[in-house]
Design a protein around this motif. Sequence first.
Motif, PDB file in Angstrom:
ATOM      1  N   CYS A 253       0.796  -1.234   0.000  1.00  0.00           N
ATOM      2  CA  CYS A 253       0.000   0.000   0.000  1.00  0.00           C
ATOM      3  C   CYS A 253       0.820   1.271   0.000  1.00  0.00           C
ATOM      4  CB  CYS A 253      -0.973  -0.002   1.168  1.00  0.00           C
ATOM      5  SG  CYS A 253      -0.242   0.528   2.745  1.00  0.00           S
ATOM      6  N   GLY A 254       2.046   1.240   0.517  1.00  0.00           N
ATOM      7  CA  GLY A 254       2.906   2.418   0.451  1.00  0.00           C
ATOM      8  C   GLY A 254       2.651   3.476   1.515  1.00  0.00           C
ATOM      9  N   ALA A 255       1.771   3.224   2.489  1.00  0.00           N
ATOM     10  CA  ALA A 255       1.548   4.207   3.555  1.00  0.00           C
ATOM     11  C   ALA A 255       2.817   4.417   4.380  1.00  0.00           C
ATOM     12  CB  ALA A 255       0.400   3.762   4.460  1.00  0.00           C
ATOM     13  N   CYS A 256       3.714   3.426   4.357  1.00  0.00           N
ATOM     14  CA  CYS A 256       4.918   3.448   5.191  1.00  0.00           C
ATOM     15  C   CYS A 256       6.146   3.973   4.453  1.00  0.00           C
ATOM     16  CB  CYS A 256       5.200   2.039   5.703  1.00  0.00           C
ATOM     17  SG  CYS A 256       5.664   0.922   4.359  1.00  0.00           S
ATOM     18  N   VAL A 257       5.969   4.553   3.267  1.00  0.00           N
ATOM     19  CA  VAL A 257       7.143   4.965   2.485  1.00  0.00           C
ATOM     20  C   VAL A 257       7.920   6.079   3.193  1.00  0.00           C
ATOM     21  CG1 VAL A 257       7.884   6.135   0.364  1.00  0.00           C
ATOM     22  CG2 VAL A 257       6.300   4.210   0.234  1.00  0.00           C
ATOM     23  N   VAL A 258       9.204   5.853   3.328  1.00  0.00           N
ATOM     24  CA  VAL A 258      10.141   6.874   3.812  1.00  0.00           C
ATOM     25  C   VAL A 258      11.315   6.887   2.831  1.00  0.00           C
ATOM     26  CG1 VAL A 258       9.501   6.503   6.233  1.00  0.00           C
ATOM     27  CG2 VAL A 258      11.473   5.280   5.282  1.00  0.00           C
ATOM     28  N   LEU A 259      12.181   7.884   2.961  1.00  0.00           N
ATOM     29  CA  LEU A 259      13.358   7.911   2.104  1.00  0.00           C
ATOM     30  C   LEU A 259      14.553   7.384   2.898  1.00  0.00           C
ATOM     31  CD1 LEU A 259      12.963  11.412   0.360  1.00  0.00           C
ATOM     32  CD2 LEU A 259      11.819   9.252  -0.136  1.00  0.00           C
TER      33      LEU A 259
END
Lengths: 266, 154
Positions: free
Chosen positions: B45-51
Amino acid sequence: MHETRYHRPSSLDEAAKILSASADGRYLSGGQTLIPTMKHRLAEPTDLIDLTRLAELKGISESGGALTIGAATTHAEVASSDAVRKAIPALAALAGKIGDPAVRHKGTIGGSIANNDPGADYPAAALGLGATIHTSKRAIAADDFFKGMFTTALEDGEIVTKVSFPIPTKAAYEKFHNAASRYALTGVFVAVTKGGDVRVAVTGAGASGVFRAGGIEAALSSTFAADAIGGVAIDSSDLLSDIHGSADYRANLIKVMAERAVAAIA
Amino acid sequence: MTTVAMTVNGKAVSVDSEDRALLVEVLREKLNLTGTHVGCDTSQCGACVVLVDGVAVKSCTMLAAQADGSTVETIESLAKNGELHPMQVAFNENHGLQCGFCTPGMIMTAVDMVRRRGKTLDDTTIRHELEGNICRCTGYVNIVKAIKAGAARM
């Protein structure tokens, strides 16, 4: 996720030693398959040995008519590499269509090849281009490397170090992806080698993982055109059948994807 | 247990955590950076995307231990001195969210997108780049509009 111990070795030798000393260790590359598998408790390695920082597994180079990619190179690095785009644009395009951007920033070519998921993209490129898979122990031809679903010729403790792709005259990859997982429901890699051979590798469709489509190869060897594929019979008895598509549906997809790939380069 | 040393949002941190701890767990539970969300917890889902080291990753699909020695940027790093980041402003102005749960991941993905692809983004590029981020409230029309507008202002 069950408990595990994380290791970051500084050499291939050290990695192999940690693995052999562990009760049930696994090598960790980008982790985009292994970590979800561990979260589902479908894998519970006692030890994880991270290979991604090993300099021996890095880099992209071209020499002697082959493009060589280090096993720890990410999909994003392959997709954006000028060297790959120039030598084998179909390979760069394939890498750029794996998963999604965040997955491509972590997942690696070595991990994909060693895992040999039946829906993974890289096995089709390796088999389609007739690559050589280099390991910590030997060099293995792609034709001898992929041994069935999630199964390869790798022995216990053996590490994929790099993959060498002979640069073809032309090549293309077409994939019909699963809209949710973005894995290949069926993907077909078509290549014409410098020696004039036609190689066609299919992923996502085979019940035993990636395979070469001999019938399509024969048809394209006599006439390299998309409309040469229509009359080829695909035996669906060895194809996957699941909620995403029946074996007959996949058999048709193989021909359609092959036609599109050939149309792109004929 | 392992000690993970990272630079998070510009600050050097050192955290003791279990080897099996995910990066998102350490960010949320040890560093109290709860702007990063866990949506599906299955890498979709990508809710947890960080760099991490400058590029977007799913922090639910990476061990904290793997980030040892890395630089991590979360949604909390974007606003400076009480001023929202241009991408945050664009999501606000274009109504690029409804419940807001997916928004931190959308915005970090958008920032990564602009860094890699530049400030001029067409709809097709944005939609392809969003393939790993899912919004379940509504559609993606306003999200795409917001990213296009935010990119131009970055």
